[in-house]
Motif scaffolding. Structure first.
Motif, mmCIF file in Angstrom:
data_model
loop_
_atom_site.group_PDB
_atom_site.id
_atom_site.type_symbol
_atom_site.label_atom_id
_atom_site.label_comp_id
_atom_site.label_asym_id
_atom_site.label_seq_id
_atom_site.Cartn_x
_atom_site.Cartn_y
_atom_site.Cartn_z
ATOM 1 N N SER A 30 30.503 36.085 45.637
ATOM 2 C CA SER A 30 31.841 36.800 45.661
ATOM 3 C C SER A 30 32.694 36.622 44.313
ATOM 4 C CB SER A 30 32.705 36.415 46.728
ATOM 5 O OG SER A 30 33.144 35.072 46.568
ATOM 6 N N SER A 34 33.446 39.809 41.751
ATOM 7 C CA SER A 34 35.035 40.072 41.502
ATOM 8 C C SER A 34 35.122 40.244 40.056
ATOM 9 C CB SER A 34 35.625 39.037 42.377
ATOM 10 O OG SER A 34 36.962 39.424 42.074
ATOM 11 N N ASP A 106 37.888 38.343 47.135
ATOM 12 C CA ASP A 106 37.844 39.846 47.167
ATOM 13 C C ASP A 106 37.292 40.392 46.297
ATOM 14 O OD1 ASP A 106 38.581 42.377 49.066
ATOM 15 O OD2 ASP A 106 39.465 42.631 47.075
ATOM 16 N N THR A 107 36.508 41.796 46.050
ATOM 17 C CA THR A 107 36.043 42.248 45.216
ATOM 18 C C THR A 107 37.001 42.662 43.956
ATOM 19 O OG1 THR A 107 34.054 43.055 46.441
ATOM 20 C CG2 THR A 107 34.546 44.105 44.366
ATOM 21 N N GLN A 108 38.170 43.072 44.305
ATOM 22 C CA GLN A 108 39.117 43.450 43.466
ATOM 23 C C GLN A 108 40.465 42.420 43.066
ATOM 24 O OE1 GLN A 108 38.759 46.687 41.687
ATOM 25 N NE2 GLN A 108 36.781 46.757 43.042
#
Length: 271
Positions: A30, A34, A106-108
């Motif tokens: 992850s 990110s 989280d990805t962003q």
């Protein structure tokens, strides 16, 4: 909107000791995903093994075989803060992410965090909006200076028996002010995810290595305030699977008490 700038460098340090393989794999996958979303930024992952190193290296290699990883091992179990300090001085960077091996990013999240710090040069550390992975409920990472009763409850009292101390615990976790907007200058932040400016961390010589485990993040928060501002950012989202010392047995409870006493001697705590 700012003009395209010189390439930034991000270092990510993860300190492990007999890690949970599934959680570590999720963390690594992850955070690297990110980090890949950050414009104009190169990333270096530093894995610090406070055990023999074989398990962590294998997990990271299987999870992200193409990632640029520096693996530090062979130094023994030197403690959480000392492990991150090794990573801090092992690579050159502009931003340094201190990350627990049980966090999903989280990805962003990192793109939002780095963008915010690029626009706010007075900010030396950013803390995220943390959520429980099973319930998605908020985990309150910003804290006020705790009373001894609060520390006792956090370290030793199971959650189902804390009802009478709930108002004091809520005040400690800043639930009265933490919402959906930026929170500036919280006194203390928890250390599962701390994105800091590398020069600021080095200026204060990183973590105080006299804390083997527990309270080193609070101590770092207080000392970093001499370098600039700390902010909690609601748009930087993580999920954290960690638990308190009360869940981890007598050894962790003893380390919690020892570090609490050291923190009290250094900074003072109300009764």
């Amino acid at each position: 909107m700012i003009a395209r700038q010189q390439l930034s460098r991000l270092a990510i340090s993860i300190v492990i000791y007999r890690p949970d393989a599934q959680l570590l794999a999720q963390t690594v996958a992850s955070v690297l995903t990110s980090a890949a979303q950050i414009p104009d930024c190169s990333t270096r992952l530093v894995l610090v093994s406070n055990d023999d190193g074989s398990a962590g290296a294998r997990i990271v290699a299987e999870t992200s075989p193409s990632a640029e990883v520096l693996h530090l091992s062979g130094h023994g179990n030197v403690g959480y803060g000392a492990g991150h300090n090794m990573a801090l001085h092992a690579v050159e960077s502009d931003f340094h992410l201190i990350l627990n091996p049980d966090v999903v990013v989280d990805t962003q999240a990192l793109a939002a965090a780095v963008d915010f710090m690029r626009h706010h040069p007075d900010v030396v550390m950013l803390s995220p909006d943390a959520r429980c992975p099973t319930t998605s409920g908020r985990l309150f990472l910003c804290r006020r200076m705790p009373r001894w009763s609060v520390l006792f409850a956090r370290g030793f009292v199971p959650a189902r028996f804390r009802r009478r101390l709930r108002p004091a615990l809520d005040h400690y976790e800043m639930r009265d002010v933490l919402g959906d907007t930026l929170l500036w200058d919280p006194p203390l932040v928890s250390g599962c995810f701390m994105l800091a400016r590398t020069h600021a961390l080095r200026e204060i010589r990183g973590f105080d290595e006299r804390y083997f485990l527990y309270f080193e993040d609070y101590d770092l928060s207080l000392r970093l305030r001499s370098q600039g501002r700390i902010v909690w950012h609601p748009s930087v989202r993580i999920w954290h699977s960690g638990g308190g010392a009360a869940k981890k047995g007598l050894r962790h409870q003893w380390m919690f008490v020892r570090s609490a006493l050291r923190f009290r001697k250094k900074w003072g705590l109300p009764l």
